[in-house]
Design a protein around this motif. Sequence first.
Motif, PDB file in Angstrom:
ATOM      1  N   THR A  41       0.831  -1.209   0.000  1.00 16.24           N
ATOM      2  CA  THR A  41       0.000   0.000   0.000  1.00 16.24           C
ATOM      3  C   THR A  41       0.866   1.260   0.000  1.00 16.24           C
ATOM      4  O   THR A  41       0.604   2.206  -0.755  1.00 16.24           O
ATOM      5  CB  THR A  41      -0.962  -0.023   1.209  1.00 16.24           C
ATOM      6  N   HIS A  44       2.057   1.597  -3.489  1.00 17.32           N
ATOM      7  CA  HIS A  44       1.048   2.098  -4.437  1.00 17.32           C
ATOM      8  C   HIS A  44       0.850   3.603  -4.248  1.00 17.32           C
ATOM      9  O   HIS A  44       0.742   4.354  -5.212  1.00 17.32           O
ATOM     10  CB  HIS A  44      -0.312   1.410  -4.244  1.00 17.32           C
ATOM     11  N   HIS A  64     -10.915  -0.837   2.076  1.00 19.83           N
ATOM     12  CA  HIS A  64     -11.165  -1.100   0.649  1.00 19.83           C
ATOM     13  C   HIS A  64     -10.774  -2.533   0.299  1.00 19.83           C
ATOM     14  O   HIS A  64     -11.500  -3.255  -0.371  1.00 19.83           O
ATOM     15  CB  HIS A  64     -10.402  -0.095  -0.229  1.00 19.83           C
ATOM     16  N   ALA A 237      -8.865   2.062  -8.986  1.00 18.79           N
ATOM     17  CA  ALA A 237      -8.224   0.740  -9.043  1.00 18.79           C
ATOM     18  C   ALA A 237      -8.895  -0.164 -10.065  1.00 18.79           C
ATOM     19  O   ALA A 237      -8.265  -1.061 -10.619  1.00 18.79           O
ATOM     20  CB  ALA A 237      -8.273   0.085  -7.659  1.00 18.79           C
ATOM     21  N   SER A 238     -10.180   0.076 -10.329  1.00 20.05           N
ATOM     22  CA  SER A 238     -10.920  -0.946 -11.072  1.00 20.05           C
ATOM     23  C   SER A 238     -11.294  -0.589 -12.507  1.00 20.05           C
ATOM     24  O   SER A 238     -11.275  -1.448 -13.373  1.00 20.05           O
ATOM     25  CB  SER A 238     -12.202  -1.291 -10.314  1.00 20.05           C
ATOM     26  N   THR A 241      -8.319  -0.200 -15.431  1.00 23.47           N
ATOM     27  CA  THR A 241      -7.592  -1.463 -15.553  1.00 23.47           C
ATOM     28  C   THR A 241      -8.426  -2.472 -16.357  1.00 23.47           C
ATOM     29  O   THR A 241      -7.923  -3.093 -17.303  1.00 23.47           O
ATOM     30  CB  THR A 241      -7.284  -2.039 -14.151  1.00 23.47           C
ATOM     31  N   SER A 308       5.523  -4.589 -11.563  1.00 21.91           N
ATOM     32  CA  SER A 308       4.480  -4.834 -10.564  1.00 21.91           C
ATOM     33  C   SER A 308       5.136  -5.423  -9.315  1.00 21.91           C
ATOM     34  O   SER A 308       6.350  -5.432  -9.219  1.00 21.91           O
ATOM     35  CB  SER A 308       3.428  -5.767 -11.150  1.00 21.91           C
ATOM     36  N   ARG A 311       6.688  -2.900  -3.590  1.00 20.98           N
ATOM     37  CA  ARG A 311       6.674  -2.879  -2.118  1.00 20.98           C
ATOM     38  C   ARG A 311       7.617  -1.781  -1.651  1.00 20.98           C
ATOM     39  O   ARG A 311       8.652  -1.537  -2.283  1.00 20.98           O
ATOM     40  CB  ARG A 311       7.198  -4.206  -1.511  1.00 20.98           C
ATOM     41  N   ASN A 380       0.768 -10.299 -13.387  1.00 23.60           N
ATOM     42  CA  ASN A 380       0.048  -9.072 -13.776  1.00 23.60           C
ATOM     43  C   ASN A 380      -0.958  -8.621 -12.724  1.00 23.60           C
ATOM     44  O   ASN A 380      -1.375  -7.461 -12.719  1.00 23.60           O
ATOM     45  CB  ASN A 380      -0.665  -9.269 -15.119  1.00 23.60           C
ATOM     46  N   PHE A 381      -1.374  -9.538 -11.855  1.00 20.76           N
ATOM     47  CA  PHE A 381      -2.231  -9.162 -10.729  1.00 20.76           C
ATOM     48  C   PHE A 381      -1.449  -9.270  -9.422  1.00 20.76           C
ATOM     49  O   PHE A 381      -2.047  -9.340  -8.349  1.00 20.76           O
ATOM     50  CB  PHE A 381      -3.449 -10.084 -10.650  1.00 20.76           C
ATOM     51  N   CYS A 388      -4.024  -8.570  -6.384  1.00 23.07           N
ATOM     52  CA  CYS A 388      -5.224  -7.760  -6.654  1.00 23.07           C
ATOM     53  C   CYS A 388      -6.496  -8.428  -6.118  1.00 23.07           C
ATOM     54  O   CYS A 388      -6.876  -9.508  -6.580  1.00 23.07           O
ATOM     55  CB  CYS A 388      -5.363  -7.546  -8.154  1.00 23.07           C
ATOM     56  N   PRO A 389      -7.184  -7.785  -5.168  1.00 24.86           N
ATOM     57  CA  PRO A 389      -8.412  -8.395  -4.628  1.00 24.86           C
ATOM     58  C   PRO A 389      -9.622  -8.222  -5.550  1.00 24.86           C
ATOM     59  O   PRO A 389     -10.684  -8.767  -5.277  1.00 24.86           O
ATOM     60  CB  PRO A 389      -8.622  -7.618  -3.319  1.00 24.86           C
TER      61      PRO A 389
END
Length: 450
Positions: A41, A44, A64, A237-238, A241, A308, A311, A380-381, A388-389
């Motif tokens: 986080t 990001h 979230h 985020a959604s 993408t 990706s 961290r 990629n996720f 990615c949740p």
Amino acid sequence: MPRQCKDRIFQFRRADTDMLVLPYKYVEDIRKLPNTVASPTVAHVHNLMGSSTNMHIILCNNLHFRTLQLKLTPNLSSLTRPMQEEVNFAVEKELTQSEDEWVTVKPYHTILDLVARVSARIFLGKPVCRNAEWLEVSTQFTENVFVSLVFLRLFPMWTHGFLNWVMPSSYRGTAYVNKAKKLLVPEINRRRNAAAEGQVEPEDAKNNLLSWMMEIATPEESEASALAHLEVVMSLASIHTSQMNAVHCLYDLLAHPEHLEPIREEIRAVVRKEGPWMKWEKPAFSKLRKLDSFMRESQRFNPPTLLSMHRVLLRDARMSDGTLLQKGAHISMAVNSIQNDPDVTPEPEKFDGFRYYKLRQRAGEGHLHQFSTTQDRILNFGHGPYSCPGRFFASLEIKIILVRLLMDYEFKFKNGNERPANLRAHEFIFPNPDAEILMRARPASERLSL
Ligand code: HEM
């Protein structure tokens, strides 16, 4: 990525920060590190220039993330129908119905509208999801964040406070967050009052991200304006993408048309078994293995980002081979190079839309190689507990939209043009927003029976 860096850490220098790019041999080490040691986080927020773009709210708590994991994904079955309804609504309202005339469209915008509408239905429920202001906020906030971050990354961090004062995209981004609060805070209060009075809300008003956030938020997380702000962050985020993935799929289908008929036949086979499209439940979409494979291959060729697994280390971390990564380091992985290594993807230069479909035919591998499956070299996720949740939702949403478009419409490149080239900004890859193609409705007898 330079060949000699395949197995070595290299440093990537940017004006705003230096980043360590790790080879894949550390994937397991990174995957296992708790977020108290290696925070996705914080990374990001840094990547998105959070303190200048209103994205820093995700540092306050992980509401979230929890809402997606604990509520959205387990409830996908009950969300399938509302998503289809919203696609119906959008197709009837926004898309051509003409079978004779080819019309020019910009797929980037057409599909952005569809994804934004479907996402809004699930994020807010009816009727708020159809509010034009919300649809503008949920798409335009992201575009302004990207303009800001692409610019800010060219300058050292100490200048950002000043630059933030003079960037129009920064003002616009903040204005969108304020607009969202103005829209959603009264709605949150209305839902709270209705619950306090024991009113029974319709299903749609209960089964959506906003209501679920309200339900599981701790008292400290429950402030209405913070929940409204998080809705905007989730849109970032959604929406783009998923939209980019769907646009790339459409272009790749036109560039590799031999895949189209087998995918349409797979859809017809599901219709024969499950009945009209509106009756399909979530498992019906899981039967579309060729489409799923195509989406994954298209993502391999057009990943949203080359880097990706970001961290930021909050403490020193030692890797299994003894290498020490120091507190404060920003680490990431060159995910596209890792995936396109011939050891992972044989003949990586070849576009084979059914590559993963064929892999899933192998004994014991039917549940692997899916669009939403992460693997230690398919990142990629991301991979592991902080991956990615929203990827299961994304997979279903893209399928619902593509099935409808591919069955109800024909598309072709303009003037026999080739696939519109992708654009690049830093590590990000996206379809050209101005590219145009032609579309027309297929004859009624060939469209999806609803
Ligand atoms: C094709 C579509 C998508 C792609 C390629 C994508 C990719 C990613 C990646 C690479 C990460 C970082 C994982 C890591 O740190 O290891 C991530 C995190 C995340 N994604 Fe997605 N995503 C997509 C769709 C979605 C959707 C539809 C949602 C919401 C419904 C979503 C919500 C999130 C959230 C909340 C995070 C975590 C942010 C945090 O750590 O606080 N994503 N996504």
